[in-house]
Design a protein around this motif. Structure first.
Motif, PDB file in Angstrom:
ATOM      1  N   LEU A 244       0.884  -1.258  -0.102  1.00 56.80           N
ATOM      2  CA  LEU A 244      -0.033   0.090  -0.014  1.00 56.80           C
ATOM      3  C   LEU A 244       0.840   1.394   0.013  1.00 56.80           C
ATOM      4  CD1 LEU A 244      -2.701   1.475   0.416  1.00 56.80           C
ATOM      5  CD2 LEU A 244      -2.403   1.140   2.817  1.00 56.80           C
ATOM      6  N   PHE A 245       1.761   1.328   0.948  1.00 55.47           N
ATOM      7  CA  PHE A 245       2.712   2.386   0.926  1.00 55.47           C
ATOM      8  C   PHE A 245       3.470   2.651  -0.473  1.00 55.47           C
ATOM      9  CE2 PHE A 245       7.121   3.770   1.763  1.00 55.47           C
ATOM     10  CZ  PHE A 245       6.735   5.095   2.283  1.00 55.47           C
ATOM     11  N   GLU A 246       4.147   1.650  -1.030  1.00 56.44           N
ATOM     12  CA  GLU A 246       4.760   1.811  -2.280  1.00 56.44           C
ATOM     13  C   GLU A 246       3.696   2.234  -3.147  1.00 56.44           C
ATOM     14  OE1 GLU A 246       6.295  -2.305  -2.810  1.00 56.44           O
ATOM     15  OE2 GLU A 246       7.659  -1.886  -0.923  1.00 56.44           O
ATOM     16  N   THR A 247       2.578   1.812  -3.261  1.00 59.72           N
ATOM     17  CA  THR A 247       1.608   2.314  -4.407  1.00 59.72           C
ATOM     18  C   THR A 247       1.481   3.702  -4.170  1.00 59.72           C
ATOM     19  OG1 THR A 247       0.673   0.047  -4.626  1.00 59.72           O
ATOM     20  CG2 THR A 247      -0.678   1.792  -5.412  1.00 59.72           C
ATOM     21  N   LEU A 248       0.973   4.081  -3.034  1.00 62.86           N
ATOM     22  CA  LEU A 248       0.583   5.625  -2.819  1.00 62.86           C
ATOM     23  C   LEU A 248       1.939   6.474  -2.991  1.00 62.86           C
ATOM     24  CD1 LEU A 248      -1.442   5.061   0.560  1.00 62.86           C
ATOM     25  CD2 LEU A 248      -2.336   5.605  -1.936  1.00 62.86           C
ATOM     26  N   ILE A 249       3.172   5.811  -2.664  1.00 61.37           N
ATOM     27  CA  ILE A 249       4.213   6.822  -2.821  1.00 61.37           C
ATOM     28  C   ILE A 249       4.265   6.992  -4.456  1.00 61.37           C
ATOM     29  CG2 ILE A 249       6.905   6.651  -3.053  1.00 61.37           C
ATOM     30  CD1 ILE A 249       6.173   7.707  -0.424  1.00 61.37           C
ATOM     31  N   LYS A 250       4.299   5.835  -5.094  1.00 65.78           N
ATOM     32  CA  LYS A 250       4.548   5.715  -6.633  1.00 65.78           C
ATOM     33  C   LYS A 250       3.733   6.815  -7.249  1.00 65.78           C
ATOM     34  CE  LYS A 250       3.803   2.428 -10.570  1.00 65.78           C
ATOM     35  NZ  LYS A 250       3.494   1.324 -11.006  1.00 65.78           N
ATOM     36  N   HIS A 251       2.360   7.057  -7.016  1.00 67.03           N
ATOM     37  CA  HIS A 251       1.377   7.649  -7.356  1.00 67.03           C
ATOM     38  C   HIS A 251       1.460   9.122  -6.852  1.00 67.03           C
ATOM     39  CE1 HIS A 251      -0.181   4.684 -10.184  1.00 67.03           C
ATOM     40  NE2 HIS A 251      -0.041   3.767  -9.216  1.00 67.03           N
ATOM     41  N   GLY A 252       2.257   9.342  -6.073  1.00 65.80           N
ATOM     42  CA  GLY A 252       2.127  10.716  -5.600  1.00 65.80           C
ATOM     43  C   GLY A 252       1.249  11.165  -4.526  1.00 65.80           C
ATOM     44  N   TYR A 253       0.466  10.285  -3.843  1.00 62.73           N
ATOM     45  CA  TYR A 253      -0.381  10.423  -2.749  1.00 62.73           C
ATOM     46  C   TYR A 253       0.174  10.623  -1.240  1.00 62.73           C
ATOM     47  CZ  TYR A 253      -4.011   9.497  -6.314  1.00 62.73           C
ATOM     48  OH  TYR A 253      -4.706   9.659  -7.456  1.00 62.73           O
ATOM     49  N   ILE A 254       1.268  10.221  -1.080  1.00 62.78           N
ATOM     50  CA  ILE A 254       1.887  10.475   0.269  1.00 62.78           C
ATOM     51  C   ILE A 254       3.218  10.517  -0.282  1.00 62.78           C
ATOM     52  CG2 ILE A 254       2.337   7.814   0.553  1.00 62.78           C
ATOM     53  CD1 ILE A 254       1.676   8.464   3.396  1.00 62.78           C
ATOM     54  N   SER A 255       3.931  11.212   0.828  1.00 61.38           N
ATOM     55  CA  SER A 255       5.672  11.088   0.736  1.00 61.38           C
ATOM     56  C   SER A 255       6.237  11.179   1.986  1.00 61.38           C
ATOM     57  CB  SER A 255       6.083  12.678   0.165  1.00 61.38           C
ATOM     58  OG  SER A 255       5.512  13.668   0.818  1.00 61.38           O
ATOM     59  N   GLU A 256       7.429  10.800   2.364  1.00 61.78           N
ATOM     60  CA  GLU A 256       8.104  10.394   3.156  1.00 61.78           C
ATOM     61  C   GLU A 256       8.442  12.089   4.070  1.00 61.78           C
ATOM     62  OE1 GLU A 256      11.603   8.183   2.201  1.00 61.78           O
ATOM     63  OE2 GLU A 256      10.452   6.572   1.921  1.00 61.78           O
ATOM     64  N   PRO A 257       8.818  11.913   5.103  1.00 62.81           N
ATOM     65  CA  PRO A 257       8.836  10.684   6.134  1.00 62.81           C
ATOM     66  C   PRO A 257       7.337  10.289   6.636  1.00 62.81           C
ATOM     67  CG  PRO A 257       9.220  12.886   7.181  1.00 62.81           C
ATOM     68  CD  PRO A 257       8.964  13.076   5.785  1.00 62.81           C
ATOM     69  N   VAL A 258       7.214   8.972   6.734  1.00 62.35           N
ATOM     70  CA  VAL A 258       6.015   8.543   7.140  1.00 62.35           C
ATOM     71  C   VAL A 258       6.380   7.327   8.185  1.00 62.35           C
ATOM     72  CG1 VAL A 258       4.000   6.842   6.387  1.00 62.35           C
ATOM     73  CG2 VAL A 258       5.003   8.890   4.938  1.00 62.35           C
ATOM     74  N   TRP A 259       5.518   7.229   9.129  1.00 63.15           N
ATOM     75  CA  TRP A 259       5.315   6.061  10.100  1.00 63.15           C
ATOM     76  C   TRP A 259       4.272   5.143   9.641  1.00 63.15           C
ATOM     77  CZ3 TRP A 259       8.071   3.452  13.463  1.00 63.15           C
ATOM     78  CH2 TRP A 259       7.417   2.482  13.920  1.00 63.15           C
ATOM     79  N   LEU A 260       4.579   4.177   9.165  1.00 68.37           N
ATOM     80  CA  LEU A 260       4.015   2.980   8.570  1.00 68.37           C
ATOM     81  C   LEU A 260       3.617   1.841   9.468  1.00 68.37           C
ATOM     82  CD1 LEU A 260       2.405   1.555   6.208  1.00 68.37           C
ATOM     83  CD2 LEU A 260       4.823   0.436   5.530  1.00 68.37           C
ATOM     84  N   GLY A 261       2.188   1.790   9.893  1.00 70.59           N
ATOM     85  CA  GLY A 261       1.655   1.054  10.947  1.00 70.59           C
ATOM     86  C   GLY A 261       0.612   0.096  10.446  1.00 70.59           C
ATOM     87  N   TRP A 262       0.711  -1.410  10.858  1.00 62.48           N
ATOM     88  CA  TRP A 262      -0.403  -2.262  10.349  1.00 62.48           C
ATOM     89  C   TRP A 262      -0.892  -2.759  11.484  1.00 62.48           C
ATOM     90  CZ3 TRP A 262       4.790  -2.392   8.542  1.00 62.48           C
ATOM     91  CH2 TRP A 262       5.463  -3.315   9.077  1.00 62.48           C
ATOM     92  N   HIS A 263      -2.086  -3.121  11.484  1.00 63.50           N
ATOM     93  CA  HIS A 263      -2.905  -3.462  12.491  1.00 63.50           C
ATOM     94  C   HIS A 263      -3.896  -4.670  12.179  1.00 63.50           C
ATOM     95  CE1 HIS A 263      -1.855   0.397  14.128  1.00 63.50           C
ATOM     96  NE2 HIS A 263      -1.990   0.693  12.965  1.00 63.50           N
ATOM     97  N   ARG A 264      -4.179  -5.362  12.955  1.00 69.03           N
ATOM     98  CA  ARG A 264      -5.584  -6.451  12.960  1.00 69.03           C
ATOM     99  C   ARG A 264      -6.854  -5.766  13.319  1.00 69.03           C
ATOM    100  NH1 ARG A 264      -5.239 -10.462   9.242  1.00 69.03           N
ATOM    101  NH2 ARG A 264      -3.447 -11.682   9.569  1.00 69.03           N
ATOM    102  N   SER A 265      -7.973  -5.853  12.549  1.00 69.71           N
ATOM    103  CA  SER A 265      -9.322  -5.411  12.979  1.00 69.71           C
ATOM    104  C   SER A 265     -10.497  -6.212  12.794  1.00 69.71           C
ATOM    105  CB  SER A 265      -9.383  -3.910  12.591  1.00 69.71           C
ATOM    106  OG  SER A 265      -9.730  -3.992  11.288  1.00 69.71           O
ATOM    107  N   GLU A 266     -11.649  -6.008  13.477  1.00 66.40           N
ATOM    108  CA  GLU A 266     -12.563  -6.658  12.979  1.00 66.40           C
ATOM    109  C   GLU A 266     -13.853  -5.927  13.467  1.00 66.40           C
ATOM    110  OE1 GLU A 266     -13.791 -10.330  14.999  1.00 66.40           O
ATOM    111  OE2 GLU A 266     -12.343  -9.963  16.588  1.00 66.40           O
ATOM    112  N   GLU A 267     -14.951  -5.583  12.740  1.00 64.94           N
ATOM    113  CA  GLU A 267     -16.069  -5.131  13.433  1.00 64.94           C
ATOM    114  C   GLU A 267     -16.813  -5.844  14.373  1.00 64.94           C
ATOM    115  OE1 GLU A 267     -20.195  -2.679  11.493  1.00 64.94           O
ATOM    116  OE2 GLU A 267     -18.732  -3.495  10.093  1.00 64.94           O
ATOM    117  N   ILE A 268     -17.186  -5.384  15.210  1.00 66.81           N
ATOM    118  CA  ILE A 268     -17.519  -6.180  16.664  1.00 66.81           C
ATOM    119  C   ILE A 268     -19.248  -6.119  16.104  1.00 66.81           C
ATOM    120  CG2 ILE A 268     -18.004  -6.367  18.933  1.00 66.81           C
ATOM    121  CD1 ILE A 268     -15.119  -5.115  19.423  1.00 66.81           C
ATOM    122  N   ASP A 269     -19.779  -4.869  15.956  1.00 65.17           N
ATOM    123  CA  ASP A 269     -21.073  -4.915  15.944  1.00 65.17           C
ATOM    124  C   ASP A 269     -21.274  -3.681  15.439  1.00 65.17           C
ATOM    125  OD1 ASP A 269     -23.760  -5.356  16.040  1.00 65.17           O
ATOM    126  OD2 ASP A 269     -24.014  -5.560  18.209  1.00 65.17           O
ATOM    127  N   GLY A 270     -22.610  -3.066  14.976  1.00 60.92           N
ATOM    128  CA  GLY A 270     -23.058  -1.748  14.443  1.00 60.92           C
ATOM    129  C   GLY A 270     -24.505  -1.670  14.623  1.00 60.92           C
TER     130      GLY A 270
END
Length: 118
Positions: A82-108
């Motif tokens: 995701l980061f590489e793609t956003l950098i390549k297309h100019g939607y984000i630039s460094e410096p960036v803290w890249l974080g990944w998380h696990r998530s799930e919707e509990i209810d709504g």
């Protein structure tokens, strides 16, 4: 631009205004007849934290929230693609803290008129 490809099996769709500051990552399965089925496997969010300047350089964060499921790949791999793609297309630039998380919707719940049952 409505979507960006991040690999043969995954693509991203942007937020409603097309800026790719928020969005959804989809797994795509194609069939021999040319059709496909897309399944959402993650969300992402780009933001700039408001932090005390001492000890930090100004930077952005890119947080990738991967759902649990068999179609969701390794979280680190997906976040980096995701980061590489956003950098390549100019939607984000460094410096960036890249974080990944696990998530799930509990209810709504529906708040206001969400569903058109017609």
């Amino acid at each position: 631009m409505n979507e960006l490809t991040i690999s043969n099996d995954y693509y991203i769709e942007p937020d409603y205004n097309g800026s790719f500051q928020h969005g959804t990552i989809f797994h795509i399965a194609r069939n021999k007849q040319g059709g496909s089925v897309s399944t959402g496997v993650a969300y992402f969010h780009v933001w700039k934290p408001v932090i005390h300047p001492e000890g930090y350089f100004p930077h952005h964060r890119l947080d990738c929230f991967i759902k649990y499921g068999e179609l969701a790949p390794d979280p680190a791999w997906l976040a980096r693609r995701l980061f590489e793609t956003l950098i390549k297309h100019g939607y984000i630039s460094e410096p960036v803290w890249l974080g990944w998380h696990r998530s799930e919707e509990i209810d709504g719940e529906e708040r206001g008129s969400v569903f058109a049952w017609d």
